[in-house]
Design a protein around this motif. Structure first.
Motif, PDB file in Angstrom:
ATOM      1  N   GLN A   1      19.730  -7.076  56.564  1.00 42.99           N
ATOM      2  CA  GLN A   1      20.273  -7.628  57.640  1.00 42.99           C
ATOM      3  C   GLN A   1      19.582  -9.202  58.068  1.00 42.99           C
TER       4      GLN A   1
ATOM      5  N   PHE B   1      18.842  -3.275  67.713  1.00 38.14           N
ATOM      6  CA  PHE B   1      18.102  -3.218  66.739  1.00 38.14           C
ATOM      7  C   PHE B   1      18.599  -4.495  65.017  1.00 38.14           C
ATOM      8  N   ASP B   2      19.964  -4.055  65.771  1.00 38.07           N
ATOM      9  CA  ASP B   2      20.637  -5.280  64.427  1.00 38.07           C
ATOM     10  C   ASP B   2      19.908  -6.989  64.625  1.00 38.07           C
TER      11      ASP B   2
ATOM     12  N   SER C   1      22.707  -2.627  54.785  1.00 39.94           N
ATOM     13  CA  SER C   1      21.848  -1.969  54.889  1.00 39.94           C
ATOM     14  C   SER C   1      20.744  -3.119  55.955  1.00 39.94           C
ATOM     15  N   LYS C   2      19.386  -1.949  56.721  1.00 43.01           N
ATOM     16  CA  LYS C   2      18.830  -2.803  57.801  1.00 43.01           C
ATOM     17  C   LYS C   2      17.844  -3.444  57.111  1.00 43.01           C
TER      18      LYS C   2
ATOM     19  N   LEU D   1      16.565  -7.737  64.071  1.00 45.92           N
ATOM     20  CA  LEU D   1      16.159  -7.708  62.416  1.00 45.92           C
ATOM     21  C   LEU D   1      16.693  -9.371  62.478  1.00 45.92           C
ATOM     22  N   ASP D   2      17.979  -9.845  63.103  1.00 47.14           N
ATOM     23  CA  ASP D   2      18.748 -10.471  62.608  1.00 47.14           C
ATOM     24  C   ASP D   2      17.885 -12.097  62.808  1.00 47.14           C
TER      25      ASP D   2
ATOM     26  N   ASN E   1      26.490  -7.252  68.146  1.00 44.50           N
ATOM     27  CA  ASN E   1      25.755  -5.847  66.853  1.00 44.50           C
ATOM     28  C   ASN E   1      24.904  -4.823  67.986  1.00 44.50           C
TER      29      ASN E   1
END
Lengths: 203, 191
Positions: free
Chosen positions: A6, A124-125, A2-3, A128-129, A121
């Motif tokens: 992440q 957006f991912d 899930s975000k 977040l990472d 990826n």
């Protein structure tokens, strides 16, 4: 994944310092006080975040063979931006971090995230990472800086932690701070115990 | 005499690993055996001296005259990365024996911050070329010294009963801390 996971995995579960043990040079060198540690953490977070976003955006166009040099150019660009901005607006911090600002470029965490995460990826991912890893890194550096400053200087973020009154408290129990903790050996020793404590509570 | 001061300061007083915190990753990563740490030290010495010469010339004859000193970080890291590649290719061709000994360590050196760090420090300290080369070589020897000493200690630590939480990185860091304490004894020899 899930975000939310992440974002938060970098903070504790995959903390770059305490769990992955990456990027040791700035961790040890810039944490002589809580403020310096936090400054270094934020600078690295910016580079990590920006390079993750850009690399995940352009990864499809880069031939596999020149992948690493291309990533290094992207990272070095953002490091130069941080270097110039800090020199202009945070001169005192810039001077105390010194050579370790340009050295963000060879911080294994930044290239590691680009290679292990951002190039396969979504944008957006990767954002977040990068943010999560940056927060985890900043958290670790601030914690280490605080511990070293408290032991070595009896202060945190420049504020004294030993009350002036009553007089005997300082005289009897807190005569002199343990100076070695703000010097080089203290960095190794404090980090060793922090990782050990972290390992103890991990499971 | 001047050079002697630079050498002693770089090896003992401001040891590149234990006092300046450059190159900690290989310091912790390849210090579990004396033989590998000696190989790593050799490769670092070779690349560090070469990188210092090339970056010094670039800074003074290309970047400064063009007024683009701010490109330092980007240019230096690219030079070091390609230099490492080149050294690897040349060694493979010319001296397979040396390549066998240093080969596996070479790719790791690109992300060794001691190489970039020393290259930048030589510019920051306003050394001339000879001083810069002496400083780079001495720093590399200091790196090798710290690495081999730590490896020697860690080989013995394998036999010791280390508390569970301290296994791995923490005990290596703690050992390095005590080593750094010992090296603090050299402070004051030079200036």
């Amino acid at each position: 994944m899930s975000k939310v996971a992440q974002l938060t995995k970098g903070i504790l579960r995959e903390n770059p310092i305490f769990v992955l043990v990456l990027g040791m040079c700035p961790t040890l060198a810039t944490t002589s006080s809580a403020f310096n540690g936090m400054g270094m953490g934020l600078a690295t977070t910016f580079v990590l975040l920006s390079s993750n976003v850009v690399i995940s955006a352009i990864a499809r166009f880069i031939p596999d063979k020149v992948r690493i040099p291309s990533y290094i150019v992207v990272i070095a660009t953002f490091v130069t931006i941080v270097d110039l901005v800090m020199q202009a607006y945070a001169t005192k911090l810039y001077e105390s971090l010194g050579i370790f600002i340009p050295l963000i470029v060879v911080n294994c965490i930044v290239l590691g995230r680009a290679e292990a995460f951002a190039n396969k990826n979504t944008i957006f991912d990767s954002l977040l990472d990068g943010l999560g890893m940056g927060i985890g890194f900043t958290f670790a550096l601030t914690l280490l800086g605080s511990v070293r400053e408290m032991l070595g200087n009896f202060s945190i973020f420049g504020l004294p932690i030993i009350p002036k009154e009553p007089f005997w408290l300082k005289e009897v129990f807190f005569h002199d701070p343990i100076l070695v903790f703000v010097l080089a050996p203290g960095a190794f020793i404090a980090l060793a115990y922090l990782i050990a404590i972290f390992n103890r509570f991990k499971k | 005499m001047e050079y002697l001061i630079i050498i002693i300061a770089a090896i003992f007083v401001n040891n590149v690993v234990l006092a300046q915190f450059l190159g900690i990753c290989p310091f912790l990563g390849v210090s579990s055996k004396i033989s590998t740490s000696a190989g790593m030290s050799g490769a670092v010495t070779f690349v560090m001296v070469l990188a210092t010469i090339v970056t010094f010339l670039l800074q003074h004859y290309v970047l400064n005259p063009l007024g683009i000193g701010y490109m330092q970080t980007i240019v230096f890291i690219l030079v070091i990365a390609s230099l490492v590649q080149m050294v690897e290719i040349i060694l493979k061709k010319l001296s397979p024996v040396l390549y066998q000994a240093l080969g596996i360590f070479l790719p790791l050196i690109t992300t060794n911050c001691a190489v970039l760090g020393v290259a930048i420090l030589v510019i920051k300290k306003n050394f001339n070329l000879v001083e810069g080369v002496v400083y780079a070589a001495a720093s590399a020897i200091g790196f090798g010294l710290a690495l081999v000493v730590l490896a020697g200690i860690r080989e013995h630590l394998d036999l010791a009963n280390v508390p569970k939480g301290m296994k791995g990185a923490p005990i290596a860091l703690l050992t390095a801390g005590i080593l750094a304490l010992a090296f603090m004894g050299f402070a004051g020899i030079v200036k």
